[in-house]
Design an enzyme around this catalytic site. Structure first.
Site, short mmCIF file in Angstrom:
data_model
loop_
_atom_site.label_atom_id
_atom_site.label_comp_id
_atom_site.label_asym_id
_atom_site.label_seq_id
_atom_site.Cartn_x
_atom_site.Cartn_y
_atom_site.Cartn_z
N SER A 1 77.60 131.73 76.08
CA SER A 1 76.54 132.14 76.45
C SER A 1 77.11 133.93 77.62
CB SER A 1 75.62 131.69 77.70
OG SER A 1 74.74 130.56 77.40
N GLU B 1 72.29 137.66 69.31
CA GLU B 1 73.75 138.37 69.19
C GLU B 1 75.27 138.07 69.19
OE1 GLU B 1 72.29 139.87 74.47
OE2 GLU B 1 73.65 138.21 73.74
N ASN C 1 71.91 137.46 78.90
CA ASN C 1 71.98 136.59 79.86
C ASN C 1 72.57 137.24 81.12
OD1 ASN C 1 71.22 134.04 79.09
ND2 ASN C 1 72.97 133.55 78.06
N HIS D 1 75.35 134.72 68.90
CA HIS D 1 74.86 133.72 70.07
C HIS D 1 73.25 133.99 69.94
CE1 HIS D 1 73.75 134.03 75.11
NE2 HIS D 1 73.60 132.47 74.81
C1 LIG Z 1 70.62 130.60 77.86
C2 LIG Z 1 71.01 131.57 76.45
O1 LIG Z 1 72.53 131.61 76.53
C3 LIG Z 1 70.33 132.05 75.83
C4 LIG Z 1 68.53 131.88 75.98
O2 LIG Z 1 68.55 131.08 75.10
S1 LIG Z 1 68.21 131.97 77.31
C5 LIG Z 1 66.48 131.67 76.48
C6 LIG Z 1 64.85 132.36 75.66
N1 LIG Z 1 64.67 131.30 75.90
C7 LIG Z 1 62.88 131.62 76.35
O3 LIG Z 1 62.76 132.53 76.97
C8 LIG Z 1 62.19 130.82 75.31
C9 LIG Z 1 61.09 130.97 77.00
N2 LIG Z 1 59.50 130.06 76.24
C10 LIG Z 1 59.35 130.50 75.42
O4 LIG Z 1 59.27 131.70 74.79
C11 LIG Z 1 57.69 129.31 74.90
O5 LIG Z 1 57.62 128.46 75.72
C12 LIG Z 1 58.30 128.39 73.99
C13 LIG Z 1 58.65 128.85 72.59
C14 LIG Z 1 59.50 127.66 74.09
C15 LIG Z 1 57.68 127.49 73.66
O6 LIG Z 1 55.70 127.70 73.55
P1 LIG Z 1 54.27 126.75 74.31
O7 LIG Z 1 54.10 128.11 73.48
O8 LIG Z 1 54.70 126.70 75.43
O9 LIG Z 1 55.12 125.53 73.11
P2 LIG Z 1 54.30 124.54 72.19
O10 LIG Z 1 52.83 125.47 71.67
O11 LIG Z 1 55.16 123.78 71.81
O12 LIG Z 1 55.71 125.99 71.70
C16 LIG Z 1 54.62 126.97 70.74
C17 LIG Z 1 55.83 127.18 69.71
O13 LIG Z 1 57.09 126.92 69.34
C18 LIG Z 1 57.44 125.69 68.44
N3 LIG Z 1 58.47 124.82 69.17
C19 LIG Z 1 58.37 125.01 70.38
N4 LIG Z 1 59.83 124.64 70.24
C20 LIG Z 1 60.58 124.50 69.41
C21 LIG Z 1 61.82 123.08 69.32
N5 LIG Z 1 62.77 123.21 69.90
N6 LIG Z 1 61.71 123.66 67.50
C22 LIG Z 1 60.80 123.99 66.31
N7 LIG Z 1 60.13 123.94 67.01
C23 LIG Z 1 59.75 124.25 68.14
C24 LIG Z 1 56.55 124.88 69.02
O14 LIG Z 1 56.18 124.07 66.91
C25 LIG Z 1 55.39 125.98 68.38
O15 LIG Z 1 54.76 126.88 66.81
P3 LIG Z 1 53.30 127.77 66.64
O16 LIG Z 1 53.73 128.77 67.29
O17 LIG Z 1 54.10 127.13 65.04
O18 LIG Z 1 52.71 126.30 66.86
N1 LIG Z 2 71.48 126.01 76.95
C1 LIG Z 2 70.78 127.05 75.96
O1 LIG Z 2 69.71 128.22 76.63
C2 LIG Z 2 71.78 127.93 75.60
C3 LIG Z 2 73.12 128.09 75.44
N2 LIG Z 2 73.80 128.09 74.77
C4 LIG Z 2 75.62 128.06 74.49
O2 LIG Z 2 75.14 127.01 73.79
C5 LIG Z 2 76.21 125.78 73.81
C6 LIG Z 2 76.14 124.65 74.05
O3 LIG Z 2 74.95 124.51 75.04
P1 LIG Z 2 74.00 123.59 75.19
O4 LIG Z 2 74.14 123.26 73.32
O5 LIG Z 2 72.98 124.32 76.06
O6 LIG Z 2 74.69 122.44 75.57
P2 LIG Z 2 74.15 120.55 75.59
O7 LIG Z 2 74.77 119.87 76.47
O8 LIG Z 2 73.21 120.92 74.82
O9 LIG Z 2 75.03 120.46 73.94
C7 LIG Z 2 77.14 120.71 74.20
C8 LIG Z 2 77.19 119.27 73.10
O10 LIG Z 2 79.08 119.92 73.07
C9 LIG Z 2 79.24 118.70 72.96
N3 LIG Z 2 80.48 118.97 73.36
C10 LIG Z 2 81.59 118.43 74.26
N4 LIG Z 2 82.82 118.73 74.34
C11 LIG Z 2 83.07 118.44 72.89
C12 LIG Z 2 84.14 118.50 72.37
N5 LIG Z 2 85.17 118.93 72.27
N6 LIG Z 2 83.78 118.57 70.88
C13 LIG Z 2 82.78 118.92 70.24
N7 LIG Z 2 81.82 119.02 71.28
C14 LIG Z 2 81.38 118.93 72.63
C15 LIG Z 2 78.58 117.95 74.57
O11 LIG Z 2 79.12 116.34 74.09
P3 LIG Z 2 79.58 115.53 75.49
O12 LIG Z 2 76.93 115.53 76.10
O13 LIG Z 2 79.53 114.58 75.18
O14 LIG Z 2 79.76 116.32 76.74
C16 LIG Z 2 76.96 117.96 73.99
O15 LIG Z 2 76.92 117.53 72.60
C17 LIG Z 2 76.90 126.58 75.33
O16 LIG Z 2 78.72 127.36 75.70
C18 LIG Z 2 75.88 127.46 76.12
O17 LIG Z 2 76.47 128.35 77.39
C19 LIG Z 2 73.85 129.76 73.90
C20 LIG Z 2 72.02 130.30 74.20
C21 LIG Z 2 71.21 129.01 74.64
#
Ligand SMILES: CC(=O)CC(=O)SCCNC(=O)CCNC(=O)[C@H](O)C(C)(C)COP(=O)(O)OP(=O)(O)OC[C@H]1O[C@@H](n2cnc3c(N)ncnc32)[C@H](O)[C@@H]1OP(=O)(O)O
Ligand SMILES: NC(=O)C1=CN([C@@H]2O[C@H](COP(=O)(O)OP(=O)(O)OC[C@H]3O[C@@H](n4cnc5c(N)ncnc54)[C@H](OP(=O)(O)O)[C@@H]3O)[C@@H](O)[C@H]2O)C=CC1
Length: 293
Positions: free
Chosen positions: A121, A154, A192, A142
């Site tokens: 991320s 990304e 992010n 990403h």
């Molecule tokens: C941290 C990083 O590195 C980067 C990141 O990812 S940052 C995070 C980016 N993500 C966001 O910002 C998510 C923001 N949230 C949302 O967009 C919405 O709340 C959400 C899509 C997660 C859920 O939407 P919702 O309307 O509240 O729930 P819900 O009605 O259950 O789901 C909407 C749709 O997504 C689907 N869905 C939700 N979660 C799902 C999952 N894990 N797997 C498959 N489908 C999923 C549902 O089936 C539903 O599909 P339809 O529209 O076809 O019916």
């Molecule tokens: N969460 C998010 O919204 C997003 C996350 N990411 C990125 O994706 C990556 C994973 O995040 P996320 O899936 O949320 O994290 P989770 O904590 O859900 O999953 C990470 C997994 O990696 C496993 N793991 C740790 N060490 C090892 C290893 N040595 N070998 C193999 N597997 C290992 C963990 O096991 P254990 O639990 O036993 O440690 C766990 O099952 C991170 O780099 C995160 O920044 C990117 C986009 C969105």
């Protein structure tokens, strides 16, 4: 050299790894899913199974697509099994030392032409690439969470990433029917860099008593039309991941505006990491989420 990606390995079967396995298998690719233990891999497979079922029940995919996708995912607790892959995506915990250790274990088993990618991320792609035997064939891919729903991916080149690797990664994302945003290799890339300071500010707003968990989330849901409130989203991403991203921004850009909120640090220290452990800014152990402040 471009690579025709047919078999994808995924290291880390957490929320992101299982999501990537899901969309790759649905797109007709073979998937090898790896994690630290058989139990972790099986948990990841159970997540894929549940999310595919949800898509069947909503009519997004057919039962036949569900079954075919599942049959394409191979659970593989040993890194040796990644040797058949054209592309390996590391989606393990957001911790540089963990990722570097994984590359050390995985690289000796990869085909020379295989591409190694990270779903990080925030961490420098150039620095991660330098810890591998193939900086030219290393790239950031990403995905966003939840992977089966989010349209954006990304792509981030490290300083050494060659054109063939970049083109192969782009073709792979297109095959998954996702949109590509190309980002330069700066801390936390595009999404992010913008999203996490907003979430961190929401946590400061809570810390300073400006609002409660519920009022802050409602304010941004109804006042800014965000699909989730920022604290709900932080719990969804994982508070450990949020903190790691803020630390990378703070250290990498050396600007106090990225200082992680002490309350975020406290939640992570308590092990309240969000939805994945059933407790974060909300407590998910009951029937409905209950705000913790
Ligand atoms: C941290 C990083 O590195 C980067 C990141 O990812 S940052 C995070 C980016 N993500 C966001 O910002 C998510 C923001 N949230 C949302 O967009 C919405 O709340 C959400 C899509 C997660 C859920 O939407 P919702 O309307 O509240 O729930 P819900 O009605 O259950 O789901 C909407 C749709 O997504 C689907 N869905 C939700 N979660 C799902 C999952 N894990 N797997 C498959 N489908 C999923 C549902 O089936 C539903 O599909 P339809 O529209 O076809 O019916
Ligand atoms: N969460 C998010 O919204 C997003 C996350 N990411 C990125 O994706 C990556 C994973 O995040 P996320 O899936 O949320 O994290 P989770 O904590 O859900 O999953 C990470 C997994 O990696 C496993 N793991 C740790 N060490 C090892 C290893 N040595 N070998 C193999 N597997 C290992 C963990 O096991 P254990 O639990 O036993 O440690 C766990 O099952 C991170 O780099 C995160 O920044 C990117 C986009 C969105």
């Amino acid at each position: 050299m471009t690579v025709d990606i047919r078999t994808v390995g995924i290291v880390g079967a957490g929320q992101m790894g299982s999501g990537i396995a899901h969309v790759a298998a649905l797109a007709g690719l073979n998937v090898v899913l790896n994690d630290v233990s058989e139990e972790r891999v099986n948990n990841g497979l159970a997540t894929v199974n549940g999310n595919l079922k949800r898509q069947v029940s909503k009519g997004v995919i057919t039962q036949a697509q569900n079954d075919e996708a599942l049959s394409r995912i191979k659970a593989e607790p040993n890194v040796e099994g990644l040797g058949v892959c054209d592309l390996v995506i590391e989606a393990a915990t957001e911790n540089e030392a963990v990722k570097v250790k994984i590359y050390g274990n995985v690289c000796p088993h990869l085909k020379p032409e295989a591409i190694l990618a990270t779903n990080t991320s925030s961490i420098s792609i150039t620095r991660l690439a330098a810890a591998t035997d193939r900086p030219e064939r290393f790239i950031g891919i990403h995905f966003m969470n939840p992977v089966p729903v989010m349209q954006l991916v990304e792509i981030i080149r490290g300083i050494a990433t060659d054109d063939g690797t970049f083109d192969s990664a782009k073709a792979f994302i297109t095959k998954l029917d996702r949109q590509v945003a190309v980002a330069e290799d700066f801390p936390a890339f595009i999404v992010n860099r913008i999203l996490l300071p907003m979430i961190n500010e929401a946590i400061y707003t809570l810390y300073e008593g400006v609002g409660t968990v519920e009022s802050i989330d409602m304010a941004m849901r109804l006042g800014a039309n965000h699909p989730m409130g920022p604290l709900q989203l932080a719990d969804f991403i994982g508070l450990d991941t949020c903190l790691s991203i803020m630390q990378v921004l703070h250290e990498g850009l050396a600007d106090s505006k990225y200082r992680p909120c002490p309350l975020l640090v406290k939640y992570v220290e308590a092990g309240w990491l969000g939805r994945k452990v059933k407790r974060g800014f909300y407590d998910y152990r009951g029937e409905k989420p209950v705000a913790t402040r």
